[in-house]
Design an enzyme around this catalytic site. Structure first.
Site: not given
Ligand code: BGP
Length: 463
Positions: A166, A364
């Site tokens: 991220e 995820e």
């Protein structure tokens, strides 16, 4: 209906070094921004829990990996802690860390669990943060050297590398939204941080290719699909802006090699442009990844702004849209986010249609629940809600794959309940429950369900 997945589909879970390893006396780990912030800004963390009290992977890795094998995982993602490996961020390598990561990787490989290794998961070494962290161009060279050290030390044990988890978050949460240390609120600085992170990513890939290492390398992105309140042009514009700032600008530069023109125009107009050199642009366009990880948790619903932003205030993407609370949306109230399984399908279609159908996997996806102890029965958390969450997301993913999406795997967040940025142990996400008093890790009902799915390469679900 039966949902089946291919034999070589990657099944497993993800975690990160800082959230799972913990600290032990004599480990010679250097401090990172989370070790520092969770002590110095302790009030910002749920129940004041610091990074010292995480899920003890440093000590328990053998038992933990056995527990992964018990669930039939064939892959597992974690990260290397930069400040554990190189305590000052640059310079000397910590021999204890080399021993730990080697043993951990050997253990995974011995159990037939493919290690997916990420180099950076929000955890800047404190020594480098003191000179400005990613805001300082020098840190790009430090990161490059760190990446090269990892490839050199562990390259023969790792077939799947990732440069960042991220990449938007350290910039957004650390330099705009006041959530992560250094708690700065300044768009232009955030944009510079993000650009330098992208350059770090490119430099690591360049080193990986030049070093001739075997295996694949990619990046893990968080994608929040955006949905407008209505088809009114003002709502559509709001959605376009939210997507441009938080997703498209980064997806384009990583996957196409350049920032979208529209973002440049807006930032120029508001005097928010970061410094981007011609050499930077060449490096961006020369960089290609092999594999993309997508973290998906929630959608973003937006509408046209209902007030005019303060032109004297801090510039922000929120100048262009308001968040929209759709009536009847399904909420995960523990985390305050909407549950929208079809979002995963929409992401898959976008990758397929706009980003060349690159190989990707769900890196995820998960549901964090507060006070999960209330679901304990006979020593097992009866987390039927997590099973339902998995079924729904996997069935949408399956549909996208049927339609040609190149999705190679699915990793749940997370393996065992772990420490979270800000929320510490408030919300539990694991397939295994972590007893905070005793350190004991016991499987939840969802863990057994997942094992079944892996072993049967699919599952049945009533529609
Ligand atoms: C992702 C991060 C993870 C993890 C997860 C759950 O964005 O990559 O590190 O923390 O979110 O979110 P949270 O811990 O904030 O509930």
């Amino acid at each position: 209906m039966h949902y089946s997945f291919s034999k070589d589909f990657f099944w497993g879970a993800a975690t990160s070094a800082t959230q799972s390893e913990g600290r032990v006396e004599g480990d010679r780990k250097g401090e990172n921004i989370w070790d520092y912030a969770s002590k110095e800004y302790n009030h910002r963390f749920f129940d004041g829990v610091t990074t010292e009290q995480t899920s003890r992977f440093y000590e328990d890795y053998q038992e933990d990996i056995q527990k992964m094998a018990d669930l039939s995982f064939n892959s597992f993602r974690t990260s290397i802690s930069w400040s554990r490996l190189i305590p000052d961020g640059v310079g000397e390598v910590n021999p204890e860390a080399v021993v730990f990561y080697n043993q951990m990787l050997d253990e995974l490989n011995a159990k037939g669990i493919q290690p997916f290794i990420n180099l950076y998961h929000f955890d800047m070494p404190m020594k480098l943060q003191e000179i400005g962290g990613f805001e300082n161009r020098e840190v790009i060279q430090a990161y490059k050297k760190y990446a090269e050290t990892c490839f050199e030390l562990f390259g023969d044990k790792v077939a799947y590398w990732f440069t960042f988890n991220e990449p938007m978050i350290p910039a957004e949460a650390g330099y705009l939204h006041d959530r992560h240390y250094p708690y700065v609120v300044d768009f232009k600085r955030a944009a510079q941080v993000l650009h330098h992170i992208v350059l770090c990513h490119c430099e690591a890939i360049k080193s990986f290719r030049e070093g001739g290492y075997s295996g694949k390398i990619g990046i893990i992105m968080d994608v929040i699909p955006v949905y407008p309140r209505s088809q009114h042009p003002a709502d559509l514009y709001a959605a376009e802006m939210a997507d441009l700032f938080y997703t498209k600008s980064l997806n384009d530069v990583i996957l196409k090699g350049f920032y979208p023109e529209e973002i440049g125009e807006i930032l120029r107009k508001y005097d928010q442009l970061p410094v981007v050199t011609t050499a930077d642009k060449e490096l961006l366009s020369a960089t290609k990844i092999d594999l993309l990880g997508i973290n998906y948790y929630r959608p973003r619903r937006v509408k046209a702004r209902e007030s005019v932003p303060n032109p004297e205030g801090v510039f922000s993407p929120e100048w262009f849209y308001d968040n929209y609370e759709m009536p009847g949306r399904r909420m995960n109230t523990s985390r305050g986010i909407e549950i929208y399984p079809k979002g995963l399908y929409d992401i898959a279609k976008k990758i397929q249609n706009e980003y060349g159908n690159i190989d990707w996997f769900v890196s995820e996806n998960g549901i964090g629940i507060q006070d999960e102890e209330q679901y304990l029965q006979d020593d097992m958390v009866q987390d039927d809600y997590r099973i339902e969450f998995l079924e729904e997301h996997l069935s949408w993913l399956h549909q996208a794959m049927e339609e040609g999406s190149n999705c190679l795997g699915y990793h749940m967040w997370t393996f065992v309940d772990c420490w979270s940025w800000i929320n510490a142990f408030k919300n539990r996400y694991g397939f295994y429950r972590m007893n905070l008093e005793t350190g004991e890790k016991t499987v939840k009902k969802s863990g057994l369900w997942f094992k079944d799915v892996i072993e049967n390469q699919g599952f049945d679900k009533n529609n």
